[in-house]
Motif scaffolding. Structure first.
Motif, PDB file in Angstrom:
ATOM      1  N   HIS A 104       0.750  -1.382   0.114  1.00 49.58           N
ATOM      2  CA  HIS A 104       0.124  -0.041  -0.013  1.00 49.58           C
ATOM      3  C   HIS A 104       1.021   1.264   0.077  1.00 49.58           C
ATOM      4  O   HIS A 104       0.447   2.087   0.517  1.00 49.58           O
ATOM      5  CB  HIS A 104      -0.873  -0.054   1.238  1.00 49.58           C
ATOM      6  N   GLY A 105       2.163   1.358  -0.316  1.00 50.70           N
ATOM      7  CA  GLY A 105       2.847   2.344  -0.414  1.00 50.70           C
ATOM      8  C   GLY A 105       2.741   3.240  -1.536  1.00 50.70           C
ATOM      9  O   GLY A 105       1.568   3.138  -2.305  1.00 50.70           O
ATOM     10  N   PRO A 106       3.509   4.199  -1.810  1.00 50.12           N
ATOM     11  CA  PRO A 106       3.159   5.094  -2.884  1.00 50.12           C
ATOM     12  C   PRO A 106       3.183   4.659  -4.131  1.00 50.12           C
ATOM     13  O   PRO A 106       4.123   3.764  -4.470  1.00 50.12           O
ATOM     14  CB  PRO A 106       4.419   6.395  -2.709  1.00 50.12           C
ATOM     15  N   ARG A 107       2.303   5.090  -5.110  1.00 55.30           N
ATOM     16  CA  ARG A 107       1.970   4.374  -6.325  1.00 55.30           C
ATOM     17  C   ARG A 107       2.615   5.449  -7.487  1.00 55.30           C
ATOM     18  O   ARG A 107       1.905   6.591  -7.443  1.00 55.30           O
ATOM     19  CB  ARG A 107       0.665   3.880  -6.797  1.00 55.30           C
ATOM     20  N   LEU A 108       3.542   5.033  -8.181  1.00 54.48           N
ATOM     21  CA  LEU A 108       4.311   6.058  -9.224  1.00 54.48           C
ATOM     22  C   LEU A 108       3.938   5.687 -10.413  1.00 54.48           C
ATOM     23  O   LEU A 108       3.652   4.847 -10.881  1.00 54.48           O
ATOM     24  CB  LEU A 108       5.652   5.964  -8.914  1.00 54.48           C
ATOM     25  N   SER A 109       3.400   7.052 -11.261  1.00 54.69           N
ATOM     26  CA  SER A 109       3.063   6.716 -12.514  1.00 54.69           C
ATOM     27  C   SER A 109       4.000   7.693 -13.194  1.00 54.69           C
ATOM     28  O   SER A 109       4.229   9.073 -13.033  1.00 54.69           O
ATOM     29  CB  SER A 109       1.662   7.154 -12.931  1.00 54.69           C
ATOM     30  N   ALA A 110       5.058   7.319 -14.340  1.00 55.08           N
ATOM     31  CA  ALA A 110       5.811   7.853 -15.033  1.00 55.08           C
ATOM     32  C   ALA A 110       6.524   7.110 -15.924  1.00 55.08           C
ATOM     33  O   ALA A 110       6.507   5.829 -15.775  1.00 55.08           O
ATOM     34  CB  ALA A 110       6.904   8.555 -13.969  1.00 55.08           C
ATOM     35  N   ASP A 111       6.873   7.969 -17.090  1.00 58.48           N
ATOM     36  CA  ASP A 111       7.760   7.259 -18.244  1.00 58.48           C
ATOM     37  C   ASP A 111       6.626   6.210 -18.851  1.00 58.48           C
ATOM     38  O   ASP A 111       7.318   4.930 -19.043  1.00 58.48           O
ATOM     39  CB  ASP A 111       9.006   6.743 -17.822  1.00 58.48           C
ATOM     40  N   GLY A 112       5.358   6.340 -18.893  1.00 61.80           N
ATOM     41  CA  GLY A 112       4.796   5.290 -19.446  1.00 61.80           C
ATOM     42  C   GLY A 112       4.398   3.876 -18.580  1.00 61.80           C
ATOM     43  O   GLY A 112       4.002   2.719 -19.249  1.00 61.80           O
ATOM     44  N   ARG A 113       4.921   4.023 -17.276  1.00 65.26           N
ATOM     45  CA  ARG A 113       4.688   2.676 -16.498  1.00 65.26           C
ATOM     46  C   ARG A 113       3.987   3.267 -14.806  1.00 65.26           C
ATOM     47  O   ARG A 113       3.969   4.592 -14.913  1.00 65.26           O
ATOM     48  CB  ARG A 113       6.081   2.289 -16.071  1.00 65.26           C
ATOM     49  N   TRP A 114       3.546   2.333 -14.270  1.00 68.94           N
ATOM     50  CA  TRP A 114       2.895   2.592 -13.271  1.00 68.94           C
ATOM     51  C   TRP A 114       3.529   1.471 -12.114  1.00 68.94           C
ATOM     52  O   TRP A 114       3.926   0.513 -12.544  1.00 68.94           O
ATOM     53  CB  TRP A 114       1.694   2.896 -12.785  1.00 68.94           C
TER      54      TRP A 114
END
Length: 339
Positions: A257-267
């Protein structure tokens, strides 16, 4: 010990877990101070002791326990050394928190249990820290509350990035699945009656001679079935999950349940690397609970009986692992001292 004085704790064993407990007692826990550290490697003990005012380094656990400023003992040495340290502590009527396993086999665990019974009161808490993890505690409350009905099955997953080079195949059961043994007994409030270990084709990343992963099946007194996937070298991080399948619903814990990162076309997110980080909060709660109970003159948490029962199940699991068959578990009658 006067309640206003901090609890003087001797930490026996200063490897990865013991050193982390020294840090925890010194920096995080209230009401306690590390007054002694014990390790057969004198320099390692001295390095830790020199960083803490009023702390003395020892190479002998009995000598540390005899010190005037030691009120309680935390044992984090390797399992084969536990029995001698436990019996020394019981002989001095010192409160103990003993990291799992209580001892490596049921016969030695039974000797410790009998020594504590002769003392006439509980002194030992066993370090099954998952009972103090917020997610496991919530799962326990849901199962005890009854709104989901009777638990029919439990699925456990226990994955490690990798194991140290000295880790053996038998230790997949005795040192890793031991946690699922206790979690199962605690969550379902019943004993495990039989165990069967299955071995799929090993991962190409498993060390030579080790069948990893493995699949373990527990049978419980009520007829519930519990499976454990133990994967010692999954290669990507440390994950522990549990899912209870009940008559009127299911509940699952352990999802990240940690931070979910969306960047560079990926999550995506981060997977914890090891048990020390994943269960840091649980360890803090466990040690604080032990210190608080000890300062009140009591004992709390998993008991010597829990340590003995876990040792017996793991012993049966190693036998099943070796012989490829279902093994039944025969425990002694539970003594009244352990409720």
């Amino acid at each position: 010990m006067p309640p206003q004085r901090a609890l003087g704790v001797a930490v026996v064993g200063t490897g990865k877990m013991g050193a982390d407990h020294v840090r925890r007692l010194h920096d995080v826990i209230s009401g306690a101070q590390v007054t002694a550290v014990v390790d057969i490697e004198a320099e390692r003990a001295k390095t830790l002791a020199d960083a803490i005012d009023g702390c003395t380094a020892y190479t002998d656990a009995a000598a540390a326990m005899a010190a005037h400023d030691v009120d309680a003992v935390l044992i984090a040495s390797p399992g084969p050394a536990h029995e001698a340290a436990l019996r020394e502590a019981l002989g001095r009527d010192l409160p103990v928190l003993c990291e799992k396993p209580l001892t490596p086999d049921s016969a030695s665990a039974l000797r410790v249990l009998e020594a504590e019974q002769r003392l006439g009161h509980r002194r030992i808490q066993v370090g099954f820290m998952r009972r103090y993890d917020p997610e496991y505690m919530k799962l326990k409350r849901l199962l005890d509350g009854g709104e989901l009905g009777r638990a029919l099955m439990v699925h456990h997953r226990h994955r490690n990035l990798a194991m140290p080079p000295w880790f053996t195949e038998e230790m997949l059961i005795s040192d890793s699945v031991a946690h699922e043994v206790d979690a199962t007994r605690w969550l379902l409030d019943q004993e495990i009656t039989a165990v069967t270990v299955h071995k799929p084709a090993p991962s190409s990343y498993a060390p030579a001679g080790m069948r990893d992963p493995q699949f373990v099946l527990f049978e419980t007194r009520s007829g519930a079935l519990v499976d454990v996937e133990i994967f010692g070298h999954c290669g990507y991080g440390y994950q522990v999950h549990a899912e209870a399948v009940c008559e009127r619903g299911t509940v699952r814990i352990g999802d990240e349940h940690g931070p979910r990162l969306s960047a560079d076309g990926r999550w995506g997110g981060r997977i914890t690397p090891d048990y020390v980080e994943r269960f840091e909060d649980a360890y803090d709660r466990e040690i604080q609970s032990w210190v608080d109970a000890t300062r009140r003159g009591g004992t709390t948490g998993p008991s010597t009986w829990d340590g003995y029962a876990a040792a017996a199940v793991c012993e049966a699991g190693v036998l099943s692992q070796r012989e490829g068959r279902r093994v039944e578990i025969d425990l002694i009658d539970r003594p009244s001292l352990y409720g």
